[in-house]
Design an enzyme around this catalytic site. Structure first.
Site, PDB file in Angstrom:
ATOM      1  N   THR A  85     -52.369 146.771 -46.151  1.00 14.44           N
ATOM      2  CA  THR A  85     -51.691 145.917 -45.608  1.00 14.44           C
ATOM      3  C   THR A  85     -50.675 146.206 -44.531  1.00 14.44           C
ATOM      4  O   THR A  85     -50.297 147.228 -44.591  1.00 14.44           O
ATOM      5  CB  THR A  85     -51.055 145.032 -46.684  1.00 14.44           C
ATOM      6  OG1 THR A  85     -51.877 144.426 -47.693  1.00 14.44           O
ATOM      7  CG2 THR A  85     -50.178 143.985 -46.311  1.00 14.44           C
ATOM      8  N   THR A  89     -50.625 148.208 -38.851  1.00 17.86           N
ATOM      9  CA  THR A  89     -51.557 149.261 -38.790  1.00 17.86           C
ATOM     10  C   THR A  89     -52.713 149.274 -39.459  1.00 17.86           C
ATOM     11  O   THR A  89     -53.890 149.453 -38.865  1.00 17.86           O
ATOM     12  CB  THR A  89     -51.021 150.663 -39.103  1.00 17.86           C
ATOM     13  OG1 THR A  89     -49.547 150.923 -38.401  1.00 17.86           O
ATOM     14  CG2 THR A  89     -51.650 151.896 -38.702  1.00 17.86           C
ATOM     15  N   GLY A 149     -51.225 151.880 -44.155  1.00 14.49           N
ATOM     16  CA  GLY A 149     -50.220 152.577 -43.289  1.00 14.49           C
ATOM     17  C   GLY A 149     -49.198 152.876 -44.212  1.00 14.49           C
ATOM     18  O   GLY A 149     -49.393 153.310 -45.313  1.00 14.49           O
ATOM     19  N   ALA A 150     -48.084 153.152 -43.706  1.00 13.17           N
ATOM     20  CA  ALA A 150     -46.889 154.000 -44.703  1.00 13.17           C
ATOM     21  C   ALA A 150     -45.492 153.648 -43.694  1.00 13.17           C
ATOM     22  O   ALA A 150     -45.594 153.310 -42.545  1.00 13.17           O
ATOM     23  CB  ALA A 150     -46.822 155.523 -44.757  1.00 13.17           C
ATOM     24  N   ASP A 151     -44.548 153.685 -44.664  1.00 10.43           N
ATOM     25  CA  ASP A 151     -43.074 153.302 -44.184  1.00 10.43           C
ATOM     26  C   ASP A 151     -42.370 154.590 -43.671  1.00 10.43           C
ATOM     27  O   ASP A 151     -41.456 154.751 -42.729  1.00 10.43           O
ATOM     28  CB  ASP A 151     -42.230 152.092 -44.677  1.00 10.43           C
ATOM     29  CG  ASP A 151     -42.968 150.939 -44.849  1.00 10.43           C
ATOM     30  OD1 ASP A 151     -43.575 150.263 -43.917  1.00 10.43           O
ATOM     31  OD2 ASP A 151     -43.189 150.496 -46.198  1.00 10.43           O
ATOM     32  N   LYS A 158     -43.865 153.114 -49.257  1.00 12.97           N
ATOM     33  CA  LYS A 158     -44.608 151.932 -48.411  1.00 12.97           C
ATOM     34  C   LYS A 158     -44.120 150.662 -49.578  1.00 12.97           C
ATOM     35  O   LYS A 158     -43.208 150.530 -50.310  1.00 12.97           O
ATOM     36  CB  LYS A 158     -46.114 152.218 -49.179  1.00 12.97           C
ATOM     37  CG  LYS A 158     -46.701 153.357 -48.393  1.00 12.97           C
ATOM     38  CD  LYS A 158     -48.102 153.491 -48.791  1.00 12.97           C
ATOM     39  CE  LYS A 158     -48.904 152.090 -48.994  1.00 12.97           C
ATOM     40  NZ  LYS A 158     -48.906 151.434 -47.710  1.00 12.97           N
ATOM     41  N   GLU A 189     -51.077 147.393 -53.358  1.00  5.59           N
ATOM     42  CA  GLU A 189     -51.564 148.663 -52.602  1.00  5.59           C
ATOM     43  C   GLU A 189     -51.356 149.889 -53.706  1.00  5.59           C
ATOM     44  O   GLU A 189     -52.328 150.857 -53.419  1.00  5.59           O
ATOM     45  CB  GLU A 189     -50.333 148.862 -51.560  1.00  5.59           C
ATOM     46  CG  GLU A 189     -50.451 148.059 -50.398  1.00  5.59           C
ATOM     47  CD  GLU A 189     -49.320 148.187 -49.300  1.00  5.59           C
ATOM     48  OE1 GLU A 189     -49.614 147.826 -48.217  1.00  5.59           O
ATOM     49  OE2 GLU A 189     -48.223 148.662 -49.680  1.00  5.59           O
ATOM     50  N   LYS A 196     -42.282 157.331 -38.397  1.00  8.27           N
ATOM     51  CA  LYS A 196     -42.163 157.364 -39.661  1.00  8.27           C
ATOM     52  C   LYS A 196     -42.212 158.606 -40.481  1.00  8.27           C
ATOM     53  O   LYS A 196     -42.069 158.618 -41.780  1.00  8.27           O
ATOM     54  CB  LYS A 196     -43.613 156.701 -40.354  1.00  8.27           C
ATOM     55  CG  LYS A 196     -43.903 155.274 -39.568  1.00  8.27           C
ATOM     56  CD  LYS A 196     -42.692 154.429 -39.981  1.00  8.27           C
ATOM     57  CE  LYS A 196     -43.168 152.986 -39.113  1.00  8.27           C
ATOM     58  NZ  LYS A 196     -44.238 152.398 -39.531  1.00  8.27           N
TER      59      LYS A 196
END
Length: 253
Positions: free
Chosen positions: A47, A50, A105-107, A117, A126, A144
């Site tokens: 989600t 990206t 994706g990842a934060d 995330k 997720e 990130k």
């Protein structure tokens, strides 16, 4: 940890603006992740912006016949809607509990490939889907990258039940008082509490200094009654594909 750099050179006369270039390189990184997808796979569909590039690419490859017989397990309602619109067959963990590959994706990404995330609000689904995956590829841009989780100063989300959410916000704040952590309820439209796909609230934690022990922090957060899930994804990523101004870099353990 090993890295493989794939350089991208844009000519000075390119008409791409900086934002367009970033988007272009992000798509290249998403495409690089999709190269690992084979026909017949069960895929975890992430989600976020990206992950949306990944889902778009999968739909394209299906439509041209370059991929076939894949099944997607989406991690949010919006990913489910996007995938359905592209003709990607979908299922759930109930029917497909063993996933071949998840891409998301990842934060935040630290040097150990541990992650923060969930700023998109889908951290529970997720984590469930990605924990059930044999391989988990993360796609992110170089902004990130952090030296330690929480180091960006941006939100580390914790999903809580609506019942007595203020009580849990206070407990979360007290839990990390020595790190000068601020806890805030996430707000959505009309300054009303943001509600996740599963009907929960999110308390965002803002750290002034990085978390020293992610595993201990995750365990302490999860032990609080009323906490549904937290955004520390530890020991889960098998590789991370990072996009930046110089191209794409693949990081593996």
């Amino acid at each position: 940890m090993s890295t493989l750099s794939l350089s991208l050179h844009l000519s000075p006369s390119s008409s791409l603006r900086r934002s367009s270039s970033s988007s272009f390189v992000a798509k290249l990184a998403a495409d690089k992740a999709v190269e690992q997808v084979k026909s017949g796979m069960v895929l975890g569909l992430g989600t976020g912006s990206t992950a949306a590039f990944v889902v778009d690419k999968l739909g394209q490859l299906l439509s041209t016949g370059q991929l076939s017989d894949i099944i997607g397990v989406p991690t949010s309602k919006r990913t489910e809607e996007q995938a359905r619109s592209l003709g990607i067959p979908l299922s759930t963990l109930d029917l497909h509990p063993n996933i071949d590959l998840a891409i998301d994706g990842a934060d935040e990404v630290d040097p150990n490939l541990d992650l923060v995330k969930g700023r998109g609000g889908a951290l529970l689904r997720e984590k469930m889907v990605e924990a059930a995956s044999k391989a988990f590829i993360v796609v992110a841009d170089d902004s990130k990258l952090v030296s330690g989780l929480g180091g960006s100063g941006l939100a580390m989300p914790v999903k809580v039940v609506q019942f007595c959410w203020k009580y849990n916000l206070l407990r979360l704040s007290e839990l990390f008082k020595e790190l000068d952590c601020e806890a805030k309820l996430r707000l959505g439209a009309g300054d009303k509490p943001y509600v996740t796909d599963n009907g929960n609230y999110i308390v965002d934690l803002y750290f002034k200094t990085p978390i020293k022990d992610g595993f201990a922090a995750g365990k302490e957060i999860s032990a609080l009654e009323g906490v549904v899930e937290q955004g520390l994804f530890l020991g889960m990523a098998t590789s991370v594909i990072i996009s930046g101004k110089n191209g794409v870099e693949v990081m593996t353990k």
